[in-house]
Write a protein that holds these residues in place. Structure first.
Motif, PDB file in Angstrom:
ATOM      1  N   LEU A 112     -93.754 -83.231  59.821  1.00 22.43           N
ATOM      2  CA  LEU A 112     -94.610 -83.476  61.000  1.00 22.43           C
ATOM      3  C   LEU A 112     -93.832 -83.037  62.269  1.00 22.43           C
ATOM      4  O   LEU A 112     -92.754 -83.070  62.481  1.00 22.43           O
ATOM      5  N   GLY A 114     -92.187 -83.079  65.714  1.00 22.39           N
ATOM      6  CA  GLY A 114     -91.174 -84.227  66.291  1.00 22.39           C
ATOM      7  C   GLY A 114     -90.032 -84.606  65.196  1.00 22.39           C
ATOM      8  O   GLY A 114     -89.159 -85.421  65.690  1.00 22.39           O
ATOM      9  N   GLY A 116     -88.005 -83.033  63.619  1.00 24.63           N
ATOM     10  CA  GLY A 116     -86.731 -82.290  63.748  1.00 24.63           C
ATOM     11  C   GLY A 116     -86.346 -81.162  62.877  1.00 24.63           C
ATOM     12  O   GLY A 116     -85.204 -80.849  62.841  1.00 24.63           O
ATOM     13  N   THR A 118     -87.471 -77.896  63.699  1.00 24.37           N
ATOM     14  CA  THR A 118     -86.864 -76.732  64.325  1.00 24.37           C
ATOM     15  C   THR A 118     -85.145 -76.802  64.404  1.00 24.37           C
ATOM     16  O   THR A 118     -84.453 -75.825  64.212  1.00 24.37           O
ATOM     17  N   LYS A 123     -79.479 -75.902  62.088  1.00 23.42           N
ATOM     18  CA  LYS A 123     -78.465 -76.633  61.785  1.00 23.42           C
ATOM     19  C   LYS A 123     -77.935 -76.128  60.433  1.00 23.42           C
ATOM     20  O   LYS A 123     -76.779 -75.789  59.887  1.00 23.42           O
ATOM     21  N   GLN A 175     -87.847 -72.332  71.201  1.00 19.10           N
ATOM     22  CA  GLN A 175     -86.760 -73.332  70.794  1.00 19.10           C
ATOM     23  C   GLN A 175     -85.856 -72.775  69.855  1.00 19.10           C
ATOM     24  O   GLN A 175     -84.782 -73.035  69.695  1.00 19.10           O
ATOM     25  N   LYS A 277     -82.228 -87.817  62.382  1.00 20.22           N
ATOM     26  CA  LYS A 277     -81.805 -89.062  63.268  1.00 20.22           C
ATOM     27  C   LYS A 277     -81.399 -90.356  62.706  1.00 20.22           C
ATOM     28  O   LYS A 277     -81.500 -91.420  63.086  1.00 20.22           O
ATOM     29  N   ASP A 279     -78.514 -91.059  63.122  1.00 18.87           N
ATOM     30  CA  ASP A 279     -77.667 -91.649  64.323  1.00 18.87           C
ATOM     31  C   ASP A 279     -78.168 -92.715  65.105  1.00 18.87           C
ATOM     32  O   ASP A 279     -77.768 -93.227  65.901  1.00 18.87           O
ATOM     33  N   GLU A 305     -78.359 -84.562  68.009  1.00 20.93           N
ATOM     34  CA  GLU A 305     -79.203 -83.647  68.444  1.00 20.93           C
ATOM     35  C   GLU A 305     -78.452 -82.292  68.337  1.00 20.93           C
ATOM     36  O   GLU A 305     -78.853 -81.008  68.301  1.00 20.93           O
TER      37      GLU A 305
HETATM   38  P1  GDP Z   1     -89.839 -80.397  65.016  1.00 18.67           P
HETATM   39  O1  GDP Z   1     -91.167 -80.604  66.130  1.00 18.67           O
HETATM   40  O2  GDP Z   1     -89.985 -81.186  64.072  1.00 18.67           O
HETATM   41  O3  GDP Z   1     -89.420 -79.102  65.198  1.00 18.67           O
HETATM   42  O4  GDP Z   1     -88.651 -81.275  65.986  1.00 18.67           O
HETATM   43  P2  GDP Z   1     -87.464 -80.794  66.932  1.00 18.67           P
HETATM   44  O5  GDP Z   1     -86.503 -79.919  66.147  1.00 18.67           O
HETATM   45  O6  GDP Z   1     -88.054 -80.243  68.197  1.00 18.67           O
HETATM   46  O7  GDP Z   1     -86.719 -82.161  67.106  1.00 18.67           O
HETATM   47  C1  GDP Z   1     -87.640 -83.055  67.981  1.00 18.67           C
HETATM   48  C2  GDP Z   1     -86.460 -83.801  68.861  1.00 18.67           C
HETATM   49  O8  GDP Z   1     -85.914 -84.782  67.926  1.00 18.67           O
HETATM   50  C3  GDP Z   1     -85.758 -83.212  69.723  1.00 18.67           C
HETATM   51  O9  GDP Z   1     -85.674 -83.468  70.736  1.00 18.67           O
HETATM   52  C4  GDP Z   1     -84.339 -83.071  69.105  1.00 18.67           C
HETATM   53  O10 GDP Z   1     -83.372 -82.713  69.795  1.00 18.67           O
HETATM   54  C5  GDP Z   1     -84.326 -84.471  68.280  1.00 18.67           C
HETATM   55  N1  GDP Z   1     -83.457 -84.225  67.095  1.00 18.67           N
HETATM   56  C6  GDP Z   1     -83.561 -83.496  65.710  1.00 18.67           C
HETATM   57  N2  GDP Z   1     -82.757 -83.882  65.016  1.00 18.67           N
HETATM   58  C7  GDP Z   1     -82.196 -85.008  65.378  1.00 18.67           C
HETATM   59  C8  GDP Z   1     -81.114 -86.078  64.871  1.00 18.67           C
HETATM   60  O11 GDP Z   1     -80.569 -85.792  63.899  1.00 18.67           O
HETATM   61  N3  GDP Z   1     -80.753 -86.897  65.558  1.00 18.67           N
HETATM   62  C9  GDP Z   1     -81.075 -86.926  67.067  1.00 18.67           C
HETATM   63  N4  GDP Z   1     -80.788 -88.162  67.641  1.00 18.67           N
HETATM   64  N5  GDP Z   1     -82.049 -86.578  67.464  1.00 18.67           N
HETATM   65  C10 GDP Z   1     -82.564 -85.350  66.858  1.00 18.67           C
END
Ligand code: GDP
Length: 324
Positions: A112, A114, A116, A118, A123, A175, A277, A279, A305
């Motif tokens: 979905l 957000g 994480g 991308t 990573k 991004q 996430k 953490d 992040e």
């Molecule tokens: P996508 O829409 O699934 O591609 O999500 P993104 O990669 O853009 O990540 C969404 C938000 O979650 C961003 O602000 C990332 O920095 C944050 N994020 C992704 N992975 C992690 C994680 O392992 N820990 C934390 N704290 N934030 C994360």
């Protein structure tokens, strides 16, 4: 074992009832089971998953003789850990890779918006590039007879290509490019109007031609599960024939992780998951739900992040975290 201690402490009152008994019975473990149930629900494990686990533990424990010389409470808690780690897979599951000469290893990421995804793509690219994927897992290294360590890799780092297939969000492509620039990894992008399937095809052709070691395909996310997203993912998967289809799950989604995993696994088919996430202040119950529902391992966890914050998933560590 150290690992059992915090739960043992918390459950002191209930497991104390087991002292001096020679059999675990419905009556003397009932209270302890209730506490375990509460701990798992507090950790946001899906309710059905909790109920199944409790049933499994009860079935194993009731009628079991208390082993002489073992603290009965410890014996009971050990059963819980064993059931939890059984569901989550015993060892860390490495990334499947293609045999040398068989072309690039292909990893498809889904999830979905957000979650994480991308970030996870970058990573994972760094992880492969840093050769962490080639090292024996820490779990393997702890075995009594660890497998011989592979010869230290020589030569340039494995080449990784990121393919940007989120054709609906140009910002997602940007991004990915930004993140890739930070880790010095190539990105394949093309005219977004070509559609995800064609971009994936072209990206793979470039990777094969350029002798890349691994290709990571970032796909579109949605706010909610919908048919169009699933159809597109199926099509990209059919075209790319990935070695791994990993569902990226936000650990903070808690209970919902089970439904999400079921939907993606039924409609697209996954080989594993990346839990992001961790953490955050979640106890990580989503991990248990994902594996219980799909039977597929969590391969990695995201712990921040920053692009370095990716770690292999260790079931036992997660069991401790979930039980608190
Ligand atoms: P996508 O829409 O699934 O591609 O999500 P993104 O990669 O853009 O990540 C969404 C938000 O979650 C961003 O602000 C990332 O920095 C944050 N994020 C992704 N992975 C992690 C994680 O392992 N820990 C934390 N704290 N934030 C994360």
């Amino acid at each position: 074992s150290m690992m059992f201690e915090s739960l043992a402490e918390k459950m002191d009152q209930t497991v104390r009832k087991l002292r001096g008994t020679d059999k675990m019975t419905e009556a003397n473990i009932g209270g302890a089971l209730k506490e375990v149930r509460r701990a798992m629900l507090d950790a946001d494990v899906n309710l059905r998953v909790v109920n199944q686990l409790i049933a499994d533990v009860r079935e194993r424990a009731v009628g079991q003789d208390v082993v002489a010389g073992v603290e009965p409470g410890q014996q009971f808690i050990k059963i819980i850990y064993e059931e939890l780690t059984r569901v989550m897979g015993k060892d860390a599951a490495p990334l499947s890779t293609r045999a040398a000469g068989a072309g690039p290893t292909v990893v498809l990421l889904a999830g979905l918006q957000g979650a994480g995804k991308t970030t996870a793509a970058a990573k994972l690219a760094l992880y492969v590039k840093s050769r962490k994927a080639e090292k024996p897992s820490a779990a393997a290294a702890l075995e009594a007879n660890p497998p011989p360590a592979p010869p230290a890799p020589t030569g340039p780092p494995p080449k990784v290509l990121l393919v940007a297939c989120d054709v609906y969000r140009p910002a997602a492509v940007e991004q990915l490019q930004t993140l890739a620039g930070m880790i010095d990894v190539d990105v394949f992008t093309d005219d977004l109007s070509l559609g995800a399937v064609e971009i994936a095809r072209r990206g793979l052709a470039v990777a094969t031609e350029g002798k890349y070691h691994t290709v990571i395909i970032d796909t579109a996310g949605r706010q909610v599960i919908n048919d169009k997203l699933m159809r597109e993912l199926r099509d990209v998967k059919a075209a790319a024939k990935p070695d791994e289809t990993l569902l990226v799950v936000d650990a903070m989604t808690g209970q919902e992780a089970a439904n999400l995993t079921r939907a993606f696994n039924d409609d697209v088919g996954i080989t594993g998951a990346i839990l992001t996430k961790l953490d955050g202040d979640t106890r990580g119950g989503a991990a248990l739900s994902v594996q219980s529902v799909s039977g597929k391992p969590i391969k990695f966890v995201g712990t921040g992040e920053k692009v370095e914050r990716l770690e292999p998933f260790f079931p036992e560590r997660m069991a401790s975290r979930i039980l608190g």
